[in-house]
Design a protein around this motif. Structure first.
Motif, short mmCIF file in Angstrom:
data_model
loop_
_atom_site.label_atom_id
_atom_site.label_comp_id
_atom_site.label_asym_id
_atom_site.label_seq_id
_atom_site.Cartn_x
_atom_site.Cartn_y
_atom_site.Cartn_z
N ALA A 267 0.84 -1.19 0.00
CA ALA A 267 0.00 0.00 0.00
C ALA A 267 0.88 1.25 0.00
O ALA A 267 1.68 1.45 0.91
CB ALA A 267 -0.91 -0.01 1.22
N THR A 268 0.73 2.04 -1.04
CA THR A 268 1.54 3.24 -1.23
C THR A 268 0.61 4.39 -1.57
O THR A 268 -0.30 4.23 -2.38
CB THR A 268 2.56 3.02 -2.37
OG1 THR A 268 3.36 1.88 -2.07
CG2 THR A 268 3.46 4.24 -2.54
N PHE A 269 0.87 5.55 -0.96
CA PHE A 269 -0.07 6.65 -1.08
C PHE A 269 0.61 7.94 -1.52
O PHE A 269 1.73 8.24 -1.08
CB PHE A 269 -0.78 6.89 0.26
CG PHE A 269 -1.57 5.73 0.74
CD1 PHE A 269 -2.91 5.60 0.40
CD2 PHE A 269 -0.98 4.75 1.52
CE1 PHE A 269 -3.66 4.51 0.84
CE2 PHE A 269 -1.72 3.66 1.97
CZ PHE A 269 -3.07 3.53 1.63
N LEU A 270 -0.09 8.67 -2.36
CA LEU A 270 0.29 10.05 -2.65
C LEU A 270 -0.31 10.91 -1.55
O LEU A 270 -1.50 10.81 -1.25
CB LEU A 270 -0.23 10.48 -4.01
CG LEU A 270 0.08 11.92 -4.43
CD1 LEU A 270 1.57 12.09 -4.69
CD2 LEU A 270 -0.72 12.31 -5.67
N VAL A 271 0.53 11.74 -0.94
CA VAL A 271 0.06 12.61 0.12
C VAL A 271 0.50 14.04 -0.15
O VAL A 271 1.42 14.30 -0.94
CB VAL A 271 0.59 12.17 1.51
CG1 VAL A 271 0.13 10.77 1.85
CG2 VAL A 271 2.11 12.25 1.56
N ARG A 272 -0.18 14.96 0.48
CA ARG A 272 0.24 16.36 0.45
C ARG A 272 0.81 16.69 1.82
O ARG A 272 0.21 16.40 2.85
CB ARG A 272 -0.93 17.29 0.14
CG ARG A 272 -0.54 18.78 0.09
CD ARG A 272 -1.71 19.66 -0.27
NE ARG A 272 -2.13 19.45 -1.65
CZ ARG A 272 -1.55 20.03 -2.70
NH1 ARG A 272 -0.50 20.83 -2.53
NH2 ARG A 272 -2.01 19.80 -3.90
N VAL A 273 2.00 17.31 1.81
CA VAL A 273 2.61 17.77 3.05
C VAL A 273 2.61 19.30 3.02
O VAL A 273 2.92 19.92 1.99
CB VAL A 273 4.04 17.23 3.22
CG1 VAL A 273 4.01 15.75 3.55
CG2 VAL A 273 4.89 17.44 1.98
N SER A 274 2.26 19.90 4.14
CA SER A 274 2.13 21.35 4.15
C SER A 274 2.58 21.94 5.47
O SER A 274 2.37 21.36 6.55
CB SER A 274 0.69 21.76 3.86
OG SER A 274 -0.20 21.17 4.78
N CYS A 275 3.22 23.10 5.37
CA CYS A 275 3.59 23.91 6.53
C CYS A 275 3.14 25.33 6.21
O CYS A 275 3.75 25.99 5.35
CB CYS A 275 5.10 23.88 6.76
SG CYS A 275 5.74 22.37 7.48
N GLY A 276 2.09 25.77 6.85
CA GLY A 276 1.57 27.09 6.56
C GLY A 276 1.11 27.17 5.12
O GLY A 276 0.31 26.36 4.66
N GLU A 277 1.65 28.16 4.40
CA GLU A 277 1.27 28.36 3.00
C GLU A 277 2.03 27.46 2.04
O GLU A 277 1.69 27.37 0.86
CB GLU A 277 1.49 29.83 2.61
CG GLU A 277 0.67 30.83 3.40
CD GLU A 277 -0.82 30.65 3.16
OE1 GLU A 277 -1.21 30.43 1.99
OE2 GLU A 277 -1.59 30.72 4.14
N ASP A 278 3.08 26.82 2.53
CA ASP A 278 3.94 26.00 1.66
C ASP A 278 3.46 24.56 1.67
O ASP A 278 3.16 23.99 2.73
CB ASP A 278 5.38 26.07 2.14
CG ASP A 278 6.36 25.52 1.13
OD1 ASP A 278 5.95 25.29 -0.03
OD2 ASP A 278 7.55 25.33 1.48
N SER A 279 3.38 23.95 0.49
CA SER A 279 2.96 22.56 0.42
C SER A 279 3.52 21.90 -0.83
O SER A 279 3.91 22.57 -1.79
CB SER A 279 1.43 22.44 0.42
OG SER A 279 0.88 22.95 -0.78
N SER A 280 3.56 20.58 -0.81
CA SER A 280 3.99 19.82 -1.97
C SER A 280 3.51 18.38 -1.79
O SER A 280 2.83 18.05 -0.81
CB SER A 280 5.51 19.88 -2.14
OG SER A 280 5.87 19.34 -3.40
N TYR A 281 3.87 17.52 -2.74
CA TYR A 281 3.46 16.13 -2.68
C TYR A 281 4.60 15.25 -2.19
O TYR A 281 5.79 15.57 -2.33
CB TYR A 281 3.02 15.64 -4.06
CG TYR A 281 1.72 16.25 -4.52
CD1 TYR A 281 0.51 15.93 -3.90
CD2 TYR A 281 1.69 17.13 -5.60
CE1 TYR A 281 -0.68 16.48 -4.32
CE2 TYR A 281 0.50 17.68 -6.04
CZ TYR A 281 -0.69 17.35 -5.39
OH TYR A 281 -1.86 17.90 -5.81
N ALA A 282 4.23 14.11 -1.61
CA ALA A 282 5.19 13.11 -1.17
C ALA A 282 4.58 11.73 -1.35
O ALA A 282 3.37 11.60 -1.60
CB ALA A 282 5.58 13.34 0.29
#
Length: 233
Positions: free
Chosen positions: A26-41
């Protein structure tokens, strides 16, 4: 990679986006965010691992170990990878998502981009050192910035030599002296942060593999014709 990536992976809020299809575990695309900054992992929870007879649970630790090994070598072939205890489905690895053209993979890159053959051969050497048992063609990516990355290292570092890879085009070629110098310290000691993610036999086996590479000075040849993963891509 800048500190931004590691900061987001280490401290960012993790939000599930979608399950990545056609993955053994099981592998997932996730969004990581700190305040206004975010990206995918890419998130690989221990909870989603299939039981294996030759690897203990906790493959996420090997994902992290591969990243740390690449960083210690200053090769930067593995995207930044951390372990998160507080992820949505429990402990697992979190790896920076590589923006790329997913129609490209090792076979297409080797054929169409001879200018990166040196990096591909370096990745082949990395896989011998890490004892990668699952270097499929699709586990080699070229980012939009042109950088080459290796992903999916959960099945690495076995104490038993079981290299399986599609990167055999450079077999028998001499390993460049700068790369031999890079790996030479590993024959004497494996960095502590890598070693603590493996068991003692796996650490000793890594040192033996490096010692053999230093002694022979060439990339190994598969004389059996069997050292390929499946599927190939």
């Amino acid at each position: 990679m800048s500190t931004r990536e590691l900061n987001l992976l280490t401290d960012g809020r993790v939000e599930l986006v979608a399950r990545i299809p056609r993955s053994s575990n099981a592998t997932f695309l996730v969004r990581v965010s700190c305040g206004e900054d975010s990206s995918y992992a890419v998130y690989k929870p221990e909870l989603g691992e299939r039981p294996l007879h030759d690897f203990e649970p906790g493959l996420y630790r090997r994902e992290r170990a591969a990243y740390l090994l690449s960083r210690h070598l200053a090769w930067d072939l593995v995207p930044p990878t951390v372990i998160r205890e507080d992820a949505p489905l429990g402990v697992g690895s979190l790896q920076w998502f590589v923006e790329c053209d997913f129609r490209e993979h090792y076979f297409t890159l080797h054929t169409e981009a001879p200018e990166i053959h040196g990096v591909l051969a370096q990745l082949a050497l990395f896989d011998v050192v890490a004892n990668n048992t699952d270097r499929k063609s699709g586990h080699v990516l070229r980012g939009h910035d042109g950088r080459v990355w290796g992903i999916d290292h959960g099945l690495c570092f076995s104490a038993v030599f079981k290299l399986r890879t599609v990167i055999w085009d450079f077999a028998g070629e001499a390993i460049p002296e700068p790369l031999l110098r890079d790996i030479s310290a590993l024959a004497g000691a494996v960095p502590e942060d890598v070693a603590e993610l493996l068991d003692d036999e796996e650490v000793a086996a890594l040192q033996r593999r490096v010692a053999r590479l230093l002694r022979e000075g060439v990339l190994p040849i598969d004389r059996t014709g069997m050292r390929y993963p499946w599927p190939l891509v």
